[in-house]
Design a protein around this motif. Structure first.
Motif, PDB file in Angstrom:
ATOM      1  N   THR A  30       0.861  -1.187   0.000  1.00 24.70           N
ATOM      2  CA  THR A  30       0.000   0.000   0.000  1.00 24.70           C
ATOM      3  C   THR A  30       0.895   1.233   0.000  1.00 24.70           C
ATOM      4  O   THR A  30       1.946   1.260   0.640  1.00 24.70           O
ATOM      5  CB  THR A  30      -0.915   0.037   1.236  1.00 24.70           C
ATOM      6  OG1 THR A  30      -0.126   0.027   2.414  1.00 24.70           O
ATOM      7  CG2 THR A  30      -1.855  -1.149   1.250  1.00 24.70           C
ATOM      8  N   ILE A  31       0.474   2.251  -0.734  1.00 17.82           N
ATOM      9  CA  ILE A  31       1.273   3.468  -0.921  1.00 17.82           C
ATOM     10  C   ILE A  31       0.443   4.663  -0.466  1.00 17.82           C
ATOM     11  O   ILE A  31      -0.700   4.843  -0.924  1.00 17.82           O
ATOM     12  CB  ILE A  31       1.675   3.633  -2.400  1.00 17.82           C
ATOM     13  CG1 ILE A  31       2.357   2.360  -2.919  1.00 17.82           C
ATOM     14  CG2 ILE A  31       2.572   4.846  -2.580  1.00 17.82           C
ATOM     15  CD1 ILE A  31       2.470   2.305  -4.423  1.00 17.82           C
ATOM     16  N   ARG A  32       1.018   5.451   0.401  1.00 18.72           N
ATOM     17  CA  ARG A  32       0.313   6.628   0.919  1.00 18.72           C
ATOM     18  C   ARG A  32       1.109   7.878   0.571  1.00 18.72           C
ATOM     19  O   ARG A  32       2.294   7.980   0.876  1.00 18.72           O
ATOM     20  CB  ARG A  32       0.153   6.526   2.432  1.00 18.72           C
ATOM     21  CG  ARG A  32      -0.662   7.672   3.044  1.00 18.72           C
ATOM     22  CD  ARG A  32      -0.763   7.493   4.547  1.00 18.72           C
ATOM     23  NE  ARG A  32      -1.313   6.198   4.871  1.00 18.72           N
ATOM     24  CZ  ARG A  32      -1.271   5.674   6.102  1.00 18.72           C
ATOM     25  NH1 ARG A  32      -0.664   6.344   7.075  1.00 18.72           N
ATOM     26  NH2 ARG A  32      -1.795   4.490   6.338  1.00 18.72           N
ATOM     27  N   ASP A  33       0.433   8.816  -0.085  1.00 18.34           N
ATOM     28  CA  ASP A  33       1.070  10.085  -0.463  1.00 18.34           C
ATOM     29  C   ASP A  33       1.138  11.003   0.758  1.00 18.34           C
ATOM     30  O   ASP A  33       0.113  11.387   1.337  1.00 18.34           O
ATOM     31  CB  ASP A  33       0.245  10.757  -1.567  1.00 18.34           C
ATOM     32  CG  ASP A  33       0.913  12.035  -2.079  1.00 18.34           C
ATOM     33  OD1 ASP A  33       2.010  12.371  -1.607  1.00 18.34           O
ATOM     34  OD2 ASP A  33       0.303  12.691  -2.955  1.00 18.34           O
ATOM     35  N   ILE A  34       2.369  11.327   1.179  1.00 18.33           N
ATOM     36  CA  ILE A  34       2.552  12.212   2.339  1.00 18.33           C
ATOM     37  C   ILE A  34       3.241  13.507   1.924  1.00 18.33           C
ATOM     38  O   ILE A  34       3.884  14.171   2.750  1.00 18.33           O
ATOM     39  CB  ILE A  34       3.366  11.509   3.452  1.00 18.33           C
ATOM     40  CG1 ILE A  34       4.764  11.129   2.928  1.00 18.33           C
ATOM     41  CG2 ILE A  34       2.632  10.300   3.991  1.00 18.33           C
ATOM     42  CD1 ILE A  34       5.722  10.688   4.031  1.00 18.33           C
TER      43      ILE A  34
END
Length: 788
Positions: free
Chosen positions: A639-643
């Motif tokens: 899973t990839i989360r844009d921070i």
């Protein structure tokens, strides 16, 4: 009984009812029995003036006889200076009809004017300035009260009535009625006096404004309703004091320049008292059981106007027009309030006629002028003006509640209109960008409308329509759970459209069960997800969020290897990620940077996404990955989360803190905080420099800090800190503090406490700077001490 359908039978019934009052002749009977009086009334125009017939006209016993002079011993004598001439009318003894006006200078009177003598005195309490209005029994003047130096209004009994006991009694009673009413919507009475010639008068508050009847046509319905509710409050208060006004109309309400609404002219007021006094006042005969006839049915005893029958024919209740004094109660005032409401809505008074006699006939038969106005308010007005008092509102409170209910219903309808404009906008420019918000706001407005008025059928209908359209939209977006809930809320859970959504839900559940190990990646989750084959790094699946985040179409990503896609901005970080994953089998919140399609890791340029939005080509992300087995093959579920926004905020904060430190140093300003619970002190970098303390030593605790204060200044510092801790007081003080070299530095400190919800100090913070040269020592509440 509807007032617009009053029949001959109704009139006969009320005539009979009025004759039941022992000794009380009907007003109409009295008029027709006196040909001169009937002719005179037939010649009078209908001008909304008050009509009053007194005891001799009706051949009634005067219950107030002998009381006037007996009560006048309490009335003080005041000198009055009269400028010019005053009207001193004489009654027409043949008909005894008074056209009474509280303050209208244009009122019509059945009197003749003769000049009065001019009286002057240097020590006069009141100086008359001008005439405001006149009636059949009194004249109203504008006057100046010398002792208090204020403008007042004076109502003075006419000179030709000065020796008439019943007139004086009624005048005194009217003044005492007003004086007994302490309410913001009743004109305040200041003084009740007799002048040096024996003429009665009273002074009252002068209102800088006009009567309501001069403004009612120009004001909006809402403005007039607000005034009517204030009038109703005054009448409700009067009823609580046992008083009935009997002559409510816009002309008897004064409107001030600053929003005042004051009920005036209480000359026809009567008081509700015990049945025995009522029977004595009306001369009732004993019934068969030895009790006074009707004594238990109509507990009324008249005051002041005890033998006066009257009111304003254009507004009169039937019992007033019939002259049935003993039938008058608080519901008569409810009728009059309804008449004013009728005028607000229709622009005309309830009763009309070609002349005054016909108007009295219309009032006696309760013939209401027809109107095309419809709605709750006109229904309330007609109910208040019902022919039978038992069919009216039982109290002013009920009448007021009906108006307030209407206002509540109006607000509910306003919310419905807002919801309609929100869900179905007519202006394309007002269409919201988020359809979900469009429907949710509209639904919330309709729920609020129903909370105000649960019986609002339009709101109910529009709520169902909104929920159904929202449900169809949600189904089109694949938001099946929301769609199903909306169908059920709208009562359409078994409709064909709802059944289709239910089948789609069941089908989706079956798909979820078959892909249980990685299905979370491909739902409506906002986080991007990738399924990568471990042995060669090929992308097997990517959810919509991932495609949107990276800017790829599905066929551009699925089937390609990560190494060839150049997604990782830093190859070394990718190697570290793989090493940690190989060692631990999982990685959580690994921070790195990804490159969007069309961008380069070497140049942080903006790229245009599918929606036309420009975004940075390189973004900060957090990756969490697990190795799972799918179909017998090892896969990497990530899973990839844009921070990016968070990292940018952190960088901005770091830059702001760096600038703050620089600014503090440039300004020579340090900051500090003290936590009384933890007993800890925090200093900024500049505070260390100002105090001459090595930052490596750290902040001193409270005791060490106090030991560094010059002995002459220590008590002031302790006092300031204790006041801040115990009383939440801010402070500012100068003191001398010893630095690491043993020298004292003159400092200025300002402290402010932070309080919790219980009022306890949980923190004290402030600033520190080099103290200016100042030898003053203010009070302990604002301590300032300078170094010597």
């Amino acid at each position: 009984m509807s007032p617009t359908r009053c029949s001959r039978r109704d009139n006969d019934r009320f005539s009979d009812l009025s004759k039941e009052a022992d000794g009380m002749a009907s007003l109409l009977d009295t008029i027709f029995a006196d040909e001169s009086l009937a002719n005179r009334l037939a010649q009078q125009p209908v001008d909304s003036q008050t009509l009053t017939l007194v005891g001799d006209d009706l051949h009634l016993p005067d219950a107030s006889a002998g009381l006037a002079h007996a009560d006048e011993g309490f009335v003080a004598t005041r000198k009055v200076v009269v400028f010019g001439h005053t009207a001193a009318a004489s009654e027409d003894q043949s008909i005894r009809v008074d056209a009474v006006s509280g303050s209208d200078p244009t009122s019509v009177t059945a009197t003749n004017s003769t000049p009065a003598a001019v009286v002057c005195a240097d020590d006069a309490e009141y100086r008359l300035i001008g005439k405001l209005g006149s009636g059949g029994t009194a004249v109203v003047y504008q006057a100046h009260q010398r002792a208090i130096d204020r403008e007042v209004a004076i109502k003075m009994l006419r000179s030709e009535l000065a020796t008439d006991a019943s007139s004086r009694s009624r005048f005194l009673t009217e003044a005492r009625v007003i004086g007994s009413l302490d309410h913001p919507n009743v004109i305040a009475l200041h003084d009740l006096c007799v002048d040096e010639h024996g003429q009665l008068f009273y002074s009252m508050k002068r209102i800088d404004g006009t009567s309501w009847n001069q403004q009612i046509a120009d004001r909006s319905v809402e403005d007039n309703l607000t005034i009517l509710l204030r009038v109703a409050d005054a009448i409700r208060y009067a009823h609580s004091r046992g008083l009935i006004h009997r002559d409510l109309k816009p002309e008897n309400v004064m409107l001030g320049r600053f929003g005042e609404a004051l009920v005036a002219d209480w000359g026809l007021a009567i008081r509700v008292e015990d049945t025995r006094r009522h029977a004595n006042a009306t001369g009732g005969e004993a019934g068969a059981d030895g009790n006074q006839a009707n004594a238990n049915e109509r507990p009324l005893a008249m005051i002041g106007a005890s033998t006066a029958i009257g009111g304003t024919p254009a507004y009169m209740a039937p019992e007033q027009a019939l002259g049935d004094i003993v039938a008058i109660d608080h519901r008569t005032d409810v009728y009059l309030l309804g008449g004013i409401l009728y005028q607000i809505l229709t622009g005309q008074t309830p009763h009309h006629g070609r002349n005054l006699l016909e108007c009295i006939h219309a009032a006696a038969n309760n013939r209401i002028e027809p109107t095309d106005v419809e709605g709750e308010l006109i229904d309330a007005a007609l109910k208040a003006m019902a022919t039978d008092p038992n069919d009216r509102f039982t109290s002013v409170e009920e009448f007021v509640a009906a108006i307030k209910d209407h206002r509540t219903h109006q607000e509910s309808e306003r919310l419905v209109r807002r919801a309609i404009r929100r869900v179905w906008p007519t202006d394309p420019a007002s269409v919201p960008s988020d359809p979900y918000e469009q429907f949710r706001v509209g639904e919330a407005l309709l729920h609020e409308a129903l909370a105000l008025w649960p019986e609002n059928q339009r709101a109910t209908t529009m709520l169902v329509r909104t929920q159904l359209e929202f449900a169809r939209f949600a189904a089109d977006q694949g938001d099946l759970d929301l769609s199903m809930r909306l169908f059920e809320s709208a009562g359409e859970g078994e409709s064909e459209a709802a059944m289709r959504v239910r089948r789609d839900l069941q089908r989706r559940e079956r798909v979820r069960e078959s892909q249980a190990k990685y299905s979370a990646l491909f739902t409506q989750s906002p986080e991007a997800g990738l399924l990568i084959r471990w042995r060669d790094g090929a992308v097997m699946e990517a959810n919509l969020a991932c495609l949107s985040l990276l800017g790829y179409e599905k066929d551009e990503l699925v089937g390609k290897t990560i190494a060839n896609l150049s997604i990782w901005a830093c190859p070394d970080r990718r190697k570290q990620f793989i090493a940690q994953l190989s060692r631990d089998g999982q990685v959580d919140n690994f921070e790195t940077q990804f490159v969007r399609k069309g961008a380069s890791a070497d140049c942080d340029t903006a790229v245009k996404m599918a929606g036309g939005e420009l975004v940075p080509g390189v973004m900060d992300v957090l990756i969490s990955s697990r190795t799972v087995e799918v179909g017998g093959e090892e896969m990497l579920l990530s899973t990839i989360r844009d921070i990016s926004q968070r990292r940018q905020a952190e960088r901005n904060l770091e830059q702001s803190q760096r600038r703050l430190r620089d600014l503090q140093r440039l300004a020579g300003l340090g900051t500090w905080t003290y936590d009384p619970n933890m007993k800890t002190v925090s200093w900024s970098e500049e505070a260390f420099r100002l105090c001459g303390r090595d930052p490596r030593l750290g902040e001193p605790n409270l005791q060490e800090f106090l030991s560094l204060i010059h002995p002459d200044d220590r008590s002031a510092v302790i006092q300031a800190i204790e006041r801040a801790l115990h009383y939440g007081a801010s402070y500012q003080l100068n003191y001398r503090q010893r630095d690491d070299q043993g020298n004292y530095r003159s400092l200025l400190s300002r402290g402010r406490p932070v309080l919790d919800t219980d009022g306890h100090t949980i923190e004290v913070y402030g600033i520190l700077q080099v103290a200016p040269y100042n030898n003053t020592v203010p009070s302990p509440n604002h301590v300032v001490r300078t170094s010597s």
